[in-house]
Design a protein around this motif. Structure first.
Motif, PDB file in Angstrom:
ATOM      1  N   SER A 198      66.169  74.980  61.000  1.00 56.95           N
ATOM      2  CA  SER A 198      65.513  76.282  60.919  1.00 56.95           C
ATOM      3  C   SER A 198      64.192  76.317  61.668  1.00 56.95           C
ATOM      4  CB  SER A 198      65.310  76.712  59.469  1.00 56.95           C
ATOM      5  OG  SER A 198      65.446  75.651  58.606  1.00 56.95           O
ATOM      6  N   TYR A 199      63.576  75.164  61.880  1.00 60.51           N
ATOM      7  CA  TYR A 199      62.287  75.199  62.547  1.00 60.51           C
ATOM      8  C   TYR A 199      62.348  74.897  64.036  1.00 60.51           C
ATOM      9  CZ  TYR A 199      59.746  76.278  58.449  1.00 60.51           C
ATOM     10  OH  TYR A 199      59.259  76.945  57.376  1.00 60.51           O
ATOM     11  N   GLU A 200      63.443  74.232  64.410  1.00 59.47           N
ATOM     12  CA  GLU A 200      63.576  73.855  65.810  1.00 59.47           C
ATOM     13  C   GLU A 200      63.550  75.077  66.717  1.00 59.47           C
ATOM     14  OE1 GLU A 200      64.840  70.048  67.724  1.00 59.47           O
ATOM     15  OE2 GLU A 200      63.146  70.942  66.712  1.00 59.47           O
ATOM     16  N   ILE A 201      64.221  76.145  66.283  1.00 63.05           N
ATOM     17  CA  ILE A 201      64.354  77.308  67.155  1.00 63.05           C
ATOM     18  C   ILE A 201      63.013  77.974  67.390  1.00 63.05           C
ATOM     19  CG2 ILE A 201      65.610  79.450  67.512  1.00 63.05           C
ATOM     20  CD1 ILE A 201      67.615  78.444  65.441  1.00 63.05           C
ATOM     21  N   GLY A 202      62.293  78.176  66.275  1.00 68.80           N
ATOM     22  CA  GLY A 202      60.989  78.818  66.416  1.00 68.80           C
ATOM     23  C   GLY A 202      60.075  78.008  67.303  1.00 68.80           C
ATOM     24  N   MET A 203      60.118  76.688  67.114  1.00 75.22           N
ATOM     25  CA  MET A 203      59.269  75.816  67.904  1.00 75.22           C
ATOM     26  C   MET A 203      59.643  75.887  69.376  1.00 75.22           C
ATOM     27  SD  MET A 203      58.869  71.753  67.549  1.00 75.22           S
ATOM     28  CE  MET A 203      60.392  71.465  68.393  1.00 75.22           C
ATOM     29  N   SER A 204      60.945  75.817  69.635  1.00 73.70           N
ATOM     30  CA  SER A 204      61.382  75.837  71.031  1.00 73.70           C
ATOM     31  C   SER A 204      60.954  77.131  71.706  1.00 73.70           C
ATOM     32  CB  SER A 204      62.896  75.695  71.104  1.00 73.70           C
ATOM     33  OG  SER A 204      63.297  74.584  70.368  1.00 73.70           O
ATOM     34  N   LEU A 205      61.079  78.238  70.983  1.00 79.84           N
ATOM     35  CA  LEU A 205      60.698  79.512  71.589  1.00 79.84           C
ATOM     36  C   LEU A 205      59.205  79.547  71.896  1.00 79.84           C
ATOM     37  CD1 LEU A 205      62.824  82.156  69.707  1.00 79.84           C
ATOM     38  CD2 LEU A 205      62.958  81.488  72.095  1.00 79.84           C
ATOM     39  N   ALA A 206      58.418  78.959  71.002  1.00 85.24           N
ATOM     40  CA  ALA A 206      56.976  78.912  71.260  1.00 85.24           C
ATOM     41  C   ALA A 206      56.690  78.094  72.503  1.00 85.24           C
ATOM     42  CB  ALA A 206      56.250  78.310  70.058  1.00 85.24           C
ATOM     43  N   VAL A 207      57.413  76.987  72.656  1.00 85.40           N
ATOM     44  CA  VAL A 207      57.188  76.139  73.818  1.00 85.40           C
ATOM     45  C   VAL A 207      57.688  76.826  75.082  1.00 85.40           C
ATOM     46  CG1 VAL A 207      57.669  73.904  74.829  1.00 85.40           C
ATOM     47  CG2 VAL A 207      57.279  74.081  72.405  1.00 85.40           C
ATOM     48  N   VAL A 208      58.809  77.508  74.948  1.00 86.64           N
ATOM     49  CA  VAL A 208      59.371  78.212  76.106  1.00 86.64           C
ATOM     50  C   VAL A 208      58.364  79.224  76.650  1.00 86.64           C
ATOM     51  CG1 VAL A 208      61.051  79.997  76.681  1.00 86.64           C
ATOM     52  CG2 VAL A 208      61.816  77.864  75.696  1.00 86.64           C
ATOM     53  N   VAL A 211      52.816  79.051  65.250  1.00 82.77           N
ATOM     54  CA  VAL A 211      54.230  78.764  65.045  1.00 82.77           C
ATOM     55  C   VAL A 211      54.526  77.313  65.391  1.00 82.77           C
ATOM     56  CG1 VAL A 211      56.548  79.273  65.862  1.00 82.77           C
ATOM     57  CG2 VAL A 211      54.957  81.122  65.417  1.00 82.77           C
ATOM     58  N   PHE A 212      54.036  76.891  66.535  1.00 82.35           N
ATOM     59  CA  PHE A 212      54.339  75.533  66.976  1.00 82.35           C
ATOM     60  C   PHE A 212      53.776  74.498  66.018  1.00 82.35           C
ATOM     61  CE2 PHE A 212      53.471  71.699  69.429  1.00 82.35           C
ATOM     62  CZ  PHE A 212      54.712  71.477  69.984  1.00 82.35           C
ATOM     63  N   LEU A 232      60.693  77.828  52.212  1.00 83.11           N
ATOM     64  CA  LEU A 232      60.761  77.184  53.520  1.00 83.11           C
ATOM     65  C   LEU A 232      61.744  77.918  54.425  1.00 83.11           C
ATOM     66  CD1 LEU A 232      60.406  74.307  55.192  1.00 83.11           C
ATOM     67  CD2 LEU A 232      62.697  74.024  54.356  1.00 83.11           C
ATOM     68  N   MET A 233      62.903  78.216  53.834  1.00 82.91           N
ATOM     69  CA  MET A 233      63.923  78.894  54.619  1.00 82.91           C
ATOM     70  C   MET A 233      63.452  80.291  55.015  1.00 82.91           C
ATOM     71  SD  MET A 233      66.419  77.228  55.425  1.00 82.91           S
ATOM     72  CE  MET A 233      66.547  75.481  55.296  1.00 82.91           C
ATOM     73  N   HIS A 234      62.839  80.951  54.041  1.00 84.63           N
ATOM     74  CA  HIS A 234      62.302  82.284  54.294  1.00 84.63           C
ATOM     75  C   HIS A 234      61.300  82.232  55.445  1.00 84.63           C
ATOM     76  CE1 HIS A 234      60.619  86.252  53.259  1.00 84.63           C
ATOM     77  NE2 HIS A 234      59.465  85.693  53.570  1.00 84.63           N
ATOM     78  N   LEU A 235      60.389  81.281  55.336  1.00 85.86           N
ATOM     79  CA  LEU A 235      59.352  81.169  56.350  1.00 85.86           C
ATOM     80  C   LEU A 235      59.958  80.842  57.704  1.00 85.86           C
ATOM     81  CD1 LEU A 235      56.267  81.336  56.181  1.00 85.86           C
ATOM     82  CD2 LEU A 235      56.223  78.865  56.212  1.00 85.86           C
ATOM     83  N   GLY A 236      60.915  79.936  57.692  1.00 85.13           N
ATOM     84  CA  GLY A 236      61.499  79.506  58.952  1.00 85.13           C
ATOM     85  C   GLY A 236      62.248  80.606  59.663  1.00 85.13           C
ATOM     86  N   TRP A 237      63.165  81.218  58.931  1.00 84.79           N
ATOM     87  CA  TRP A 237      64.077  82.160  59.588  1.00 84.79           C
ATOM     88  C   TRP A 237      63.490  83.555  59.699  1.00 84.79           C
ATOM     89  CZ3 TRP A 237      67.905  80.342  62.288  1.00 84.79           C
ATOM     90  CH2 TRP A 237      68.473  79.126  61.932  1.00 84.79           C
ATOM     91  N   LYS A 238      62.749  83.975  58.657  1.00 83.25           N
ATOM     92  CA  LYS A 238      62.308  85.368  58.657  1.00 83.25           C
ATOM     93  C   LYS A 238      60.910  85.555  59.193  1.00 83.25           C
ATOM     94  CE  LYS A 238      65.086  86.751  54.716  1.00 83.25           C
ATOM     95  NZ  LYS A 238      64.919  87.114  53.311  1.00 83.25           N
ATOM     96  N   VAL A 239      60.138  84.480  59.280  1.00 82.51           N
ATOM     97  CA  VAL A 239      58.779  84.648  59.776  1.00 82.51           C
ATOM     98  C   VAL A 239      58.566  83.932  61.109  1.00 82.51           C
ATOM     99  CG1 VAL A 239      56.350  84.349  59.253  1.00 82.51           C
ATOM    100  CG2 VAL A 239      57.946  84.850  57.417  1.00 82.51           C
ATOM    101  N   MET A 240      58.822  82.627  61.104  1.00 83.74           N
ATOM    102  CA  MET A 240      58.528  81.845  62.297  1.00 83.74           C
ATOM    103  C   MET A 240      59.366  82.276  63.485  1.00 83.74           C
ATOM    104  SD  MET A 240      56.125  79.871  61.842  1.00 83.74           S
ATOM    105  CE  MET A 240      55.117  79.608  60.425  1.00 83.74           C
ATOM    106  N   LEU A 241      60.656  82.439  63.250  1.00 89.34           N
ATOM    107  CA  LEU A 241      61.539  82.787  64.364  1.00 89.34           C
ATOM    108  C   LEU A 241      61.181  84.143  64.974  1.00 89.34           C
ATOM    109  CD1 LEU A 241      63.879  82.029  66.084  1.00 89.34           C
ATOM    110  CD2 LEU A 241      65.435  82.762  64.304  1.00 89.34           C
ATOM    111  N   PRO A 242      61.058  85.212  64.150  1.00 87.60           N
ATOM    112  CA  PRO A 242      60.657  86.500  64.746  1.00 87.60           C
ATOM    113  C   PRO A 242      59.290  86.435  65.407  1.00 87.60           C
ATOM    114  CG  PRO A 242      61.455  86.827  62.532  1.00 87.60           C
ATOM    115  CD  PRO A 242      61.353  85.358  62.726  1.00 87.60           C
ATOM    116  N   LEU A 243      58.369  85.687  64.816  1.00 88.08           N
ATOM    117  CA  LEU A 243      57.030  85.605  65.395  1.00 88.08           C
ATOM    118  C   LEU A 243      57.078  84.975  66.782  1.00 88.08           C
ATOM    119  CD1 LEU A 243      54.442  84.539  62.691  1.00 88.08           C
ATOM    120  CD2 LEU A 243      54.595  86.674  63.955  1.00 88.08           C
ATOM    121  N   SER A 244      57.801  83.882  66.884  1.00 89.91           N
ATOM    122  CA  SER A 244      57.831  83.216  68.182  1.00 89.91           C
ATOM    123  C   SER A 244      58.599  84.069  69.187  1.00 89.91           C
ATOM    124  CB  SER A 244      58.439  81.820  68.060  1.00 89.91           C
ATOM    125  OG  SER A 244      59.702  81.899  67.481  1.00 89.91           O
TER     126      SER A 244
END
Ligand code: SF4
Ligand code: SF4
Lengths: 187, 353
Positions: free
Chosen positions: B175-185, B221-222, B326-338
């Motif tokens: 769940s966190y890999e995607i948000g992180m990758s998008l931030a790096v991208v 996010v990162f 954690l799941m909420h934060l990962g999928w619903k916050v971090m991912l949309p934010l990044s």
């Protein structure tokens, strides 16, 4: 009893997590900085073998069997403490003795054996309360430990001498023959 | 340097490589083990305690508790090495290494100082020279491998708590890999390349030109995802000692455990180096156009250690999140934010900034 649970409505700032986290970090950093500039001796921790806690009066630690000024044991082997002890860790054997100089014949009583099993004792202080002669006290030594069970069984002479060093008295290892009648001695 | 190389029957290039590998990886391992001390003393200070200060060499030299490191190491060496009866023995042995190695080698591409020219040859201060084609994709991919070690440790020890911890780690990872990758991208996009040297050069030496100023959202996010990735509080679901005993390392003892612990701290070092490189200008020294090599290395180390300290600091500030949070934060916050971060910067770039 009912408890009213207050629901805290979080503002948008709190719900971002970021701001509350920073506030929390400020608090912990304050503690960090404060401790960084305090010497270890001044922190809350009492570093046990080097520093010791101030023992309050009335603390219930290791027992002492009290003695008269001439070194004779105060205990009259009345068994009150043995009866009162909830942990059943006191065992006493009484004996008669004679203070030949004052009275004729055997008419005084004292413990021949007096043992407390310190592993069983819960340091409740009941023995101290039960004693009619104030002969047994619980005092401030809390460092009661040994490498085997047997040495945790304190006998009469161990108990008489537990605080001998602390009080600057001599260690006694045998009953002194009293020179004055017991009842005339002021405590 | 050439003389030394010829003494050892190596070409200067290979010699330089070996020197770099030895220095970098031993430095990280050293820092990682020192950081266990920093963590313990730091947490103690944060919590108004004192922390380990009694271990002493020859019963005298305490060096503010640093002797504890030696004591721990010696203790771990001499402990009995237990392997559970029903464990998958091979994997049980392998898992600590699989956790440790990726945590360490992620550092390979990160430049820790300015390159310098000596005798007509340019020496780059990163284990792999820039232009190796992997760039920052490499630490990200390798970082993804790290959870494999944790999962394997959990799975092979055949313990219900362990497997729970391992599954949680894997789920958190996904769940966190995607948000992180998008931030790096987003950084790759604004930089126009994914080589760390390029990312650093693009940021320049002025602090307000660093990525942290341009992309604070991406940084948040990162950084958060790095916590999940390194399995540290507030996201240490793999361990969760109050819930699942000790999670993935319940069955581990002696050197294997210390290797797992070392893996965590090496990962922390690599993660802080990544943060420093991506968002804080890597080895760039603020306001100094052309720093000396030593100054640039010092600047990088300072930034890296600062973030390593922030990891410790946050750990002792925040409680552990609940799993659903954690799941909420990962999928619903971090991912949309990044995602929003990415879209915003794409728009800005299209506007010609
Ligand atoms: S302190 Fe309590 S348990 Fe201990 S000997 Fe006295 S009465 Fe018994
Ligand atoms: S210590 Fe006190 S209560 Fe116990 S036997 Fe002696 S006199 Fe009686």
């Amino acid at each position: 009893m009912g408890v009213i649970v207050k629901k805290v409505e979080l503002g948008w700032l709190d719900r971002t997590y970021v701001w509350p986290v920073m506030k929390g970090m400020a608090i912990t950093f304050g503690h960090f900085i404060r401790n960084l500039f305090t010497t270890t001796a001044k922190r809350y921790t009492i570093q046990y073998p080097d520093m010791k806690k101030e023992i309050p009066a009335g603390y219930r630690g290791l027992h002492e069997l009290k003695r008269f000024e001439d070194g004779a044991i105060k205990c009259v082997a009345c068994y009150m403490c043995q009866e009162a002890c909830p942990a059943r860790c006191i065992s006493i054997e009484a004996e008669e003795f004679s203070d030949l100089n004052i009275t004729q014949g055997f008419e005084e009583k004292r413990p021949a054996k007096f043992s407390i099993d310190m592993l069983r004792c819960i340091y409740c202080g009941m023995c101290e309360e039960a004693c009619p002669k104030d002969a047994i006290w619980l005092r401030n030594d809390y460092e009661v430990a040994a490498y085997d069970r047997l040495s945790m069984k304190y006998g009469k002479w161990d108990l008489m001498n537990t605080y001998a060093e602390a009080d600057g008295k001599d260690r006694i290892t045998e009953d002194t023959t009293p020179t004055v009648p017991r009842r005339t001695i002021v405590m | 340097m050439d003389m030394l190389a010829s003494l050892l029957h190596m070409t200067p290039a290979i010699f330089w490589m070996v020197v770099k590998v030895v220095i970098v990886f031993s430095a990280i391992m050293l820092l990682a083990s020192v950081w266990t001390w920093v963590e313990r003393r730091g947490s103690a200070m944060i919590q108004d305690r004192i922390g380990p200060n009694r271990a002493a060499i020859f019963g005298k030299i305490r060096i503010i508790g640093l002797a504890q490191l030696l004591a721990d190491g010696i203790k771990f060496f001499f402990k009995e090495d237990l392997v559970p009866e029903e464990a998958n023995k091979g994997l049980f042995w392998l898992a600590p290494f699989l956790a440790f190695v990726p945590a360490l080698i992620g550092f390979a591409v990160i430049p820790f100082g300015k390159s310098f020219v000596s005798g007509g040859v340019t020496y780059y201060l990163s284990v792999l020279d820039p232009g190796n084609g992997m760039g920052l994709l490499y630490p990200l991919a390798i970082g993804g491998m790290a959870v494999y070690g944790v999962l394997l440790a959990a799975w092979s020890s055949n313990n219900k708590w362990s497997i729970l911890g391992g599954m949680r780690a894997a789920a958190a990872m996904v769940s966190y890999e995607i948000g992180m990758s998008l931030a790096v991208v987003t950084i790759f996009m604004t930089t126009g390349g994914y080589d760390p040297a390029e990312v650093i050069r693009a940021q320049g030496h002025l602090p307000w030109a660093w990525n942290i100023v341009h992309q604070p959202l991406g940084f948040i996010v990162f950084f958060t995802c790095m916590f999940a990735e390194t399995n540290r509080l507030p996201f240490d679901f793999a361990e969760g000692e109050s819930e699942i005993v000790a999670g993935f390392n319940t069955e581990y003892g002696s050197m294997k455990f210390s290797l797992l612990a070392l893996a965590e701290y090496s990962h922390l070092m690599t993660a802080s180096a990544l943060v420093a490189t991506l968002y804080f200008g890597g080895w760039q020294v603020p306001f100094v156009q052309n720093p000396t090599v030593m100054l640039s290395v010092a600047s990088f180390l300072l930034k890296m250690l600062f973030f390593a300290w922030v990891f410790v600091w946050i750990r002792w500030t925040l409680p552990r999140f609940r799993y659903d949070q954690l799941m909420h934060l990962g999928w619903k916050v971090m991912l949309p934010l990044s995602m929003a971060n990415l879209v915003f910067h794409a728009w800005r770039m299209s506007q010609g900034h």
